[in-house]
Write a protein that holds these residues in place. Structure first.
Motif, PDB file in Angstrom:
ATOM      1  N   ARG A   1      -3.264 -62.260   9.821  1.00 32.42           N
ATOM      2  CA  ARG A   1      -3.984 -61.672   8.695  1.00 32.42           C
ATOM      3  C   ARG A   1      -3.599 -62.456   7.454  1.00 32.42           C
ATOM      4  NH1 ARG A   1      -6.397 -56.717   9.923  1.00 32.42           N
ATOM      5  NH2 ARG A   1      -7.596 -57.116   8.066  1.00 32.42           N
ATOM      6  N   SER A   2      -4.416 -62.381   6.436  1.00 30.26           N
ATOM      7  CA  SER A   2      -4.143 -63.186   5.249  1.00 30.26           C
ATOM      8  C   SER A   2      -2.883 -62.678   4.544  1.00 30.26           C
ATOM      9  CB  SER A   2      -5.327 -63.154   4.300  1.00 30.26           C
ATOM     10  OG  SER A   2      -5.177 -62.111   3.387  1.00 30.26           O
TER      11      SER A   2
ATOM     12  N   THR B   1       4.631 -55.645   4.002  1.00 33.57           N
ATOM     13  CA  THR B   1       6.045 -55.671   3.620  1.00 33.57           C
ATOM     14  C   THR B   1       6.428 -54.380   2.902  1.00 33.57           C
ATOM     15  OG1 THR B   1       5.762 -58.038   3.312  1.00 33.57           O
ATOM     16  CG2 THR B   1       7.798 -57.079   2.495  1.00 33.57           C
ATOM     17  N   PHE B   2       5.520 -53.915   2.025  1.00 33.99           N
ATOM     18  CA  PHE B   2       5.790 -52.667   1.317  1.00 33.99           C
ATOM     19  C   PHE B   2       5.768 -51.480   2.267  1.00 33.99           C
ATOM     20  CE2 PHE B   2       4.636 -55.111  -2.498  1.00 33.99           C
ATOM     21  CZ  PHE B   2       5.741 -54.759  -3.261  1.00 33.99           C
TER      22      PHE B   2
ATOM     23  N   ILE C   1       1.399 -49.507  10.057  1.00 35.91           N
ATOM     24  CA  ILE C   1       0.824 -50.639   9.326  1.00 35.91           C
ATOM     25  C   ILE C   1      -0.493 -50.976   9.997  1.00 35.91           C
ATOM     26  CG2 ILE C   1       1.231 -52.989   8.550  1.00 35.91           C
ATOM     27  CD1 ILE C   1       4.288 -52.312   9.044  1.00 35.91           C
ATOM     28  N   ARG C   2      -1.563 -50.367   9.480  1.00 34.31           N
ATOM     29  CA  ARG C   2      -2.858 -50.455  10.156  1.00 34.31           C
ATOM     30  C   ARG C   2      -3.388 -51.882  10.241  1.00 34.31           C
ATOM     31  NH1 ARG C   2      -4.766 -45.379  11.128  1.00 34.31           N
ATOM     32  NH2 ARG C   2      -3.760 -43.824   9.826  1.00 34.31           N
ATOM     33  N   ALA C   3      -3.119 -52.665   9.212  1.00 34.54           N
ATOM     34  CA  ALA C   3      -3.618 -54.041   9.206  1.00 34.54           C
ATOM     35  C   ALA C   3      -3.069 -54.807  10.411  1.00 34.54           C
ATOM     36  CB  ALA C   3      -3.225 -54.733   7.919  1.00 34.54           C
ATOM     37  N   TYR C   4      -1.807 -54.565  10.737  1.00 38.06           N
ATOM     38  CA  TYR C   4      -1.194 -55.264  11.860  1.00 38.06           C
ATOM     39  C   TYR C   4      -1.596 -54.657  13.200  1.00 38.06           C
ATOM     40  CZ  TYR C   4       1.745 -58.241   8.949  1.00 38.06           C
ATOM     41  OH  TYR C   4       2.195 -59.186   8.077  1.00 38.06           O
ATOM     42  N   THR C   5      -1.823 -53.332  13.199  1.00 41.00           N
ATOM     43  CA  THR C   5      -2.303 -52.697  14.424  1.00 41.00           C
ATOM     44  C   THR C   5      -3.630 -53.317  14.835  1.00 41.00           C
ATOM     45  OG1 THR C   5      -1.327 -50.640  13.647  1.00 41.00           O
ATOM     46  CG2 THR C   5      -2.855 -50.492  15.490  1.00 41.00           C
ATOM     47  N   LYS C   6      -4.498 -53.493  13.837  1.00 36.20           N
ATOM     48  CA  LYS C   6      -5.805 -54.070  14.085  1.00 36.20           C
ATOM     49  C   LYS C   6      -5.664 -55.513  14.571  1.00 36.20           C
ATOM     50  CE  LYS C   6     -10.317 -54.107  11.937  1.00 36.20           C
ATOM     51  NZ  LYS C   6     -10.616 -55.227  11.053  1.00 36.20           N
TER      52      LYS C   6
ATOM     53  N   VAL D   1      -2.600 -69.051   8.879  1.00 33.92           N
ATOM     54  CA  VAL D   1      -1.792 -67.844   8.723  1.00 33.92           C
ATOM     55  C   VAL D   1      -1.931 -67.334   7.287  1.00 33.92           C
ATOM     56  CG1 VAL D   1       0.572 -66.990   8.588  1.00 33.92           C
ATOM     57  CG2 VAL D   1      -0.146 -68.305  10.552  1.00 33.92           C
ATOM     58  N   PHE D   2      -2.038 -68.245   6.334  1.00 33.80           N
ATOM     59  CA  PHE D   2      -2.157 -67.840   4.931  1.00 33.80           C
ATOM     60  C   PHE D   2      -3.476 -67.128   4.672  1.00 33.80           C
ATOM     61  CE2 PHE D   2      -2.943 -68.599   0.403  1.00 33.80           C
ATOM     62  CZ  PHE D   2      -1.737 -68.158  -0.117  1.00 33.80           C
ATOM     63  N   VAL D   3      -4.567 -67.666   5.215  1.00 31.67           N
ATOM     64  CA  VAL D   3      -5.863 -67.055   4.926  1.00 31.67           C
ATOM     65  C   VAL D   3      -6.238 -65.972   5.935  1.00 31.67           C
ATOM     66  CG1 VAL D   3      -6.728 -69.096   3.752  1.00 31.67           C
ATOM     67  CG2 VAL D   3      -7.163 -68.833   6.163  1.00 31.67           C
ATOM     68  N   GLY D   4      -5.576 -65.965   7.084  1.00 31.70           N
ATOM     69  CA  GLY D   4      -5.860 -64.958   8.093  1.00 31.70           C
ATOM     70  C   GLY D   4      -6.964 -65.370   9.041  1.00 31.70           C
TER      71      GLY D   4
END
Lengths: 114, 434
Positions: free
Chosen positions: A39-40, A48-49, A57-62, B83-86
């Motif tokens: 992810r970006s 991190t927060f 952490i939904r972004a990482y789950t996805k 990795v930076f842009v996803g």
């Protein structure tokens, strides 16, 4: 995710050693699929927060979900290319190739059904 | 700029060489794999843990094989950008697949005469970032039959070639999104620091800056006796401006430093310190022109522009540290850029705003706008031709500034008179203080 997936290619993918109710006629060997996703950095900061205060952490789950689906999909496409009807006994494993990227690979036995 | 150019060329060379050697290594491995796989007998390989019932076992044995494939610098760059842009990292797809085939091949080589290999598993280790590790293990079953000869048990080519973007296409798409994202962050950081700098009071800024520079600055607070007469004159010229014309900047305790440098330039440093090059003093002919220059710098203090450059460079350094934390050469190179970007003076609108402040200050002091645009006209003679490039750089062309100032003077219908010649003004000042 369920254990039985009908993938885009139409090959059945299961994590058990046979397709219930059907007979296996031929073993075509091992098929393999992998996916590395990220992810970006904006999501990375957010994560991190989240990691600091707890909660999913939904972004990482996805991210993990996408990687898993893509790995299975690639494996199924490979199975289809060698003329298999199904992939049985599928396993997953993970690795870390790049920092903050999820790598998942899937492998199983390609079989022909009666 | 030069200090960034040399590492950039070296890095591009390294990455270019890595691109070529990496692709050669890929091709060689691919060829070797296909050859070795074709040489193996047909075996019944499965991930199933069940024992096939219809065989006559002689013995079984655990077999395993592993491989570690290095990424090259080119793919390393690709994966970092991605990795930076996803998104999906396609840089390593082919290598992961080859690693799996190689591991399985090495496992099978250990049991060439086995008819079955069951319960095959793959695991991956993490030796180092970027390295692709793969280990395969399983149980080889040796039976009273020999493995079937003939048809090689390799995957057909169409099964291996899963849809894959070419690496150069990936480089293009990843670096484009990277550049776009950096531009967005840079712009956003500009807005953010602009907001933040206006929240800091002048007193706080002076206090913070004196903390930061304490011990390493050779500019302590000076008495008049320590200043050169020119510096005294310049400072008193600023002090002679009516306070109400200074706006927020009136809170600064201004001091002027004359720097021996032939390039006509002036700069506003945090804490109210204004630098004036001797080249600028040679260029101006009247006190009015000189005040327009000083007024312009005071205008930067009013816009708090000098803090904004600092804020941007902080954001830039933080970003580059996040992105390239593990790579010394690249980090140094990338970390140099925010500074360069911050050094690109101020934005066009900031410069033009400061010019207007200079005009207002000259009006308040002299009651006419003579000489305000004159100094930029003189700067314009030494400057390169006006052109398309002006719209790309952040600094407005002096002639454009002259036009805007003259238009402003005409629009407001301000009186324009001759200025006081600088030499005479300075002589009068010296006579006054003695």
């Amino acid at each position: 995710m369920s254990t039985v997936n009908k993938t885009v290619s139409g090959v059945e993918v299961v994590t058990i050693s046979n397709i219930p109710g059907r007979d296996i006629t031929e073993n075509l060997g091992i098929v393999f699929g992998s996916s590395v996703q990220s992810r970006s950095f904006l999501f990375d900061i957010f994560a991190t927060f989240r990691n600091m205060f707890g909660g999913e952490i939904r972004a990482y789950t996805k991210l993990l979900d996408t990687a898993q689906k893509e790995a299975v999909d690639r494996m199924a496409r490979q199975a289809e290319a060698i003329g298999a009807d199904a992939v049985v006994d599928v396993h997953f494993s993970t690795s870390q190739i790049a920092y903050k990227a999820a790598e998942i690979f899937a492998y199983g036995t390609a079989i022909k059904l009666k | 700029m030069e200090e960034l150019l040399v590492p950039a060329i070296l890095l591009s060379c390294l990455i270019g060489i890595a691109f070529i050697t990496g692709r050669i290594a890929d091709r060689l491995h691919e060829t070797a794999l296909s050859r070795d796989e074709a040489a193996l007998p047909r075996q019944d390989i499965s991930t199933d843990e069940d024992f096939p019932g219809e065989i006559n076992m002689i013995y079984s044995q655990m077999v395993s094989g592993c491989v570690v494939i290095g990424e090259d610098r080119f793919r390393n760059l690709l994966s970092r950008l991605r990795v930076f842009v996803g998104g999906t990292l396609v840089a390593h797809d082919a290598a992961i697949e080859r690693a799996q085939r190689e591991a399985m091949l090495r496992m099978r080589v250990q049991a060439k005469s086995a008819t079955h290999i069951v319960g095959v598993r793959f695991v991956s280790a993490s030796l180092g970032r970027g390295m692709i590790e793969m280990a395969a293990y399983g149980t080889a079953l040796f039976t009273d039959k020999k493995p079937a000869g003939g048809a090689p048990s390799t995957l057909p080519k169409r099964a291996i070639e899963v849809k894959r973007k070419s690496l150069l296409l990936e480089l293009f798409s990843a670096s484009t999104s990277f550049a776009l994202l950096c531009w967005l962050v840079y712009t956003a950081s500009g807005f953010m620091t602009e907001w933040a700098t206006h929240q800091i009071s002048v007193e706080d800024e002076i206090a913070i800056w004196s903390e930061v520079t304490e011990g390493e600055t050779d500019w302590p607070k000076r008495s008049d006796a320590e200043r050169y007469p020119v510096e005294r004159y310049l400072r008193d010229l600023i002090l002679s401006i009516p306070k109400e014309a200074l706006g927020e900047a009136a809170a600064y305790d201004f001091d002027v430093f004359v720097i021996p440098n032939d390039i006509p330039n002036a700069a506003a440093l945090p804490g109210g310190r204004i630098l004036v090059h001797t080249g600028m003093l040679d260029l101006v002919e009247t006190e009015n022109e000189l005040l327009a220059v000083l007024g312009h710098e005071i205008g930067h203090y009013n816009g708090r522009d000098h803090l904004e450059g600092l804020g941007r460079s902080v954001v830039g350094v933080a970003l580059s540290a996040m992105l390239f934390q593990t790579d010394a050469v690249l980090t140094v190179w990338i970390a140099g850029w925010p500074k360069i970007l911050a050094d690109l003076h101020y934005s066009r609108s900031q410069e033009l705003d400061a010019d207007i402040w200079g005009l207002d200050i000259a009006m308040a002091k002299y009651g006419h706008a003579g000489g305000v645009s004159g100094v930029f006209e003189k700067l314009g003679y030494g400057a390169p031709e006006e052109g398309v490039l002006d719209y790309l750089t952040t600094h407005p062309h002096p002639m454009e500034r002259v036009r805007i100032l003259d238009a402003m003077i005409a629009k407001r219908d301000l009186p324009v008179k001759d200025g006081i010649p600088l030499e005479q003004a300075f002589a009068d000042y010296l006579a006054n203080i003695e």
